[in-house]
Design a protein around this motif. Structure first.
Motif, PDB file in Angstrom:
ATOM      1  N   UNK A 104      12.971 -29.108 -25.438  1.00 62.44           N
ATOM      2  CA  UNK A 104      14.025 -28.902 -26.435  1.00 62.44           C
ATOM      3  C   UNK A 104      15.240 -29.776 -26.156  1.00 62.44           C
ATOM      4  N   UNK A 105      15.599 -29.899 -24.880  1.00 66.04           N
ATOM      5  CA  UNK A 105      16.754 -30.722 -24.516  1.00 66.04           C
ATOM      6  C   UNK A 105      16.526 -32.181 -24.891  1.00 66.04           C
ATOM      7  N   UNK A 106      15.313 -32.682 -24.650  1.00 63.67           N
ATOM      8  CA  UNK A 106      15.009 -34.066 -25.002  1.00 63.67           C
ATOM      9  C   UNK A 106      14.951 -34.255 -26.518  1.00 63.67           C
ATOM     10  N   UNK A 107      14.419 -33.270 -27.229  1.00 62.95           N
ATOM     11  CA  UNK A 107      14.392 -33.332 -28.699  1.00 62.95           C
ATOM     12  C   UNK A 107      15.825 -33.428 -29.233  1.00 62.95           C
ATOM     13  N   UNK A 150      17.936 -20.556 -21.544  1.00 64.92           N
ATOM     14  CA  UNK A 150      17.988 -21.718 -20.652  1.00 64.92           C
ATOM     15  C   UNK A 150      18.061 -23.012 -21.461  1.00 64.92           C
ATOM     16  N   UNK A 151      17.307 -23.076 -22.553  1.00 59.28           N
ATOM     17  CA  UNK A 151      17.358 -24.268 -23.405  1.00 59.28           C
ATOM     18  C   UNK A 151      18.754 -24.455 -23.978  1.00 59.28           C
ATOM     19  N   UNK A 152      19.355 -23.370 -24.411  1.00 58.67           N
ATOM     20  CA  UNK A 152      20.694 -23.455 -24.995  1.00 58.67           C
ATOM     21  C   UNK A 152      21.714 -23.979 -23.990  1.00 58.67           C
ATOM     22  N   UNK A 153      21.521 -23.645 -22.714  1.00 60.64           N
ATOM     23  CA  UNK A 153      22.446 -24.111 -21.684  1.00 60.64           C
ATOM     24  C   UNK A 153      22.317 -25.608 -21.440  1.00 60.64           C
TER      25      UNK A 153
END
Length: 320
Positions: A104-107, A150-153
């Protein structure tokens, strides 16, 4: 929620006479431009990061806001994920659920770097309700809440906001497992949960029946798509070209209105046109995004107890 010829054939056996064939209005509002949602079979290698950035960049270039769902498959014991569209005996790689947050972070990075205009994306990280992974529904729901948080962070403030998605289908688990998942997830986080559910075996609007497949009922579908918490938003699967699924969801929403639970909190429709094309075609479940959205919008607004003012989102599933 996936391309599945066996399930498509099962859906095709639903007798039309058992479902309300209500006349649709002559006109409807225009469908919004569709976003792309994806099945994500994580490899557990650096290729995941490249695929994520490319997918995000591709969507950023459209300049289009709205919901995008990334479906990572099935949760299994020891907090690992099994590829979308596979069974428990599949030999596909299992990867730590934490890698969904990294994807998600890379997206988000790809979307942000490539976007045109001021488009804002809601990126919903999703799993399904297959209960064959050796983990209970409540434990799975709490575990997914941790992944989403965790993704949101890891995603900085900007044009991408993180949410969750749940593909709850009656044929995949008993109703208690799915209810337990939703209760645990919404109890652990207030982030939006997008319900991209099917309504297997449910009646259409106007039927006196309230029974669905595998012991589920209209009440259960309503609960996991809206009733469990105010953070849930429904963007159901409207794959069938004959409109049956739109009529099923109208029945679920009408049940909510009659029972005092409130209408389903619809925000859009999901199609699978691209996924069908990628897998060689579908004979009855290949609605275009526009057709899926229009079927749902028109069916809901055909009845005084299911009317909606708007359906802001349309999204189409694809494989990577």
């Amino acid at each position: 929620m996936r391309f599945n010829r066996r399930r498509a054939a099962l859906l095709a056996t639903i007798p039309l006479a058992a479902l309300s064939l209500t006349a649709l209005p002559a006109t409807a509002a225009s469908a919004p431009a569709a976003t792309v949602s994806r099945y994500v079979p994580l490899a557990g290698t650096s290729a995941d990061a490249t695929a994520a950035r490319n997918a995000g960049c591709e969507e950023g270039k459209t300049g289009r806001g709205g919901v995008r769902i990334l479906f990572f498959g099935t949760q299994e014991k020891n907090n690992v994920l099994r590829h979308p569209g596979t069974r428990a005996d599949s030999s596909t790689p299992r990867v730590p659920a934490a890698q969904a947050a990294a994807f998600a972070a890379q997206w988000a990075e790809g979307f942000t770097s490539c976007r045109t205009g001021t488009a804002q994306a809601i990126l919903a990280l999703g799993v399904n309700n297959k209960s064959d992974g050796g983990v209970g529904g409540a434990d799975a729901g709490r575990a997914w809440a941790r992944v989403v948080e965790d993704a949101a962070k890891t995603v900085p403030a900007g044009p991408v906001s993180i949410a969750a998605a749940f593909d709850a289908e009656p044929v995949w688990s008993d109703r208690a497992w799915a209810r337990g998942w939703v209760d645990a997830f919404t109890g652990a986080t207030s982030r939006s949960l997008y319900a991209a559910n099917s309504a297997d075996g449910c009646p259409g609007y106007g039927s006196s029946s309230t029974s669905c497949s595998n012991g589920w009922s209209l009440a259960d579908l309503h609960y996991v798509a809206t009733g469990a918490a105010p953070s849930i938003r429904a963007i159901p699967q409207i794959y069938r070209t004959d409109g049956i699924q739109a009529r099923q969801w109208a029945a679920i929403s009408a049940w909510g209105a009659r029972s005092g639970k409130g209408n389903v909190r619809f925000v859009g429709a999901m199609s699978q046109r691209k996924a069908c094309e990628q897998r060689g075609g579908c004979s009855t479940t290949n609605n275009t995004p526009q057709a899926a959205w229009t079927q749902l919008y028109e069916e809901l607004n055909s009845h005084s107890d299911t009317k909606v003012a708007e359906l802001p989102y349309s999204t189409d599933m694809r494989w990577p």
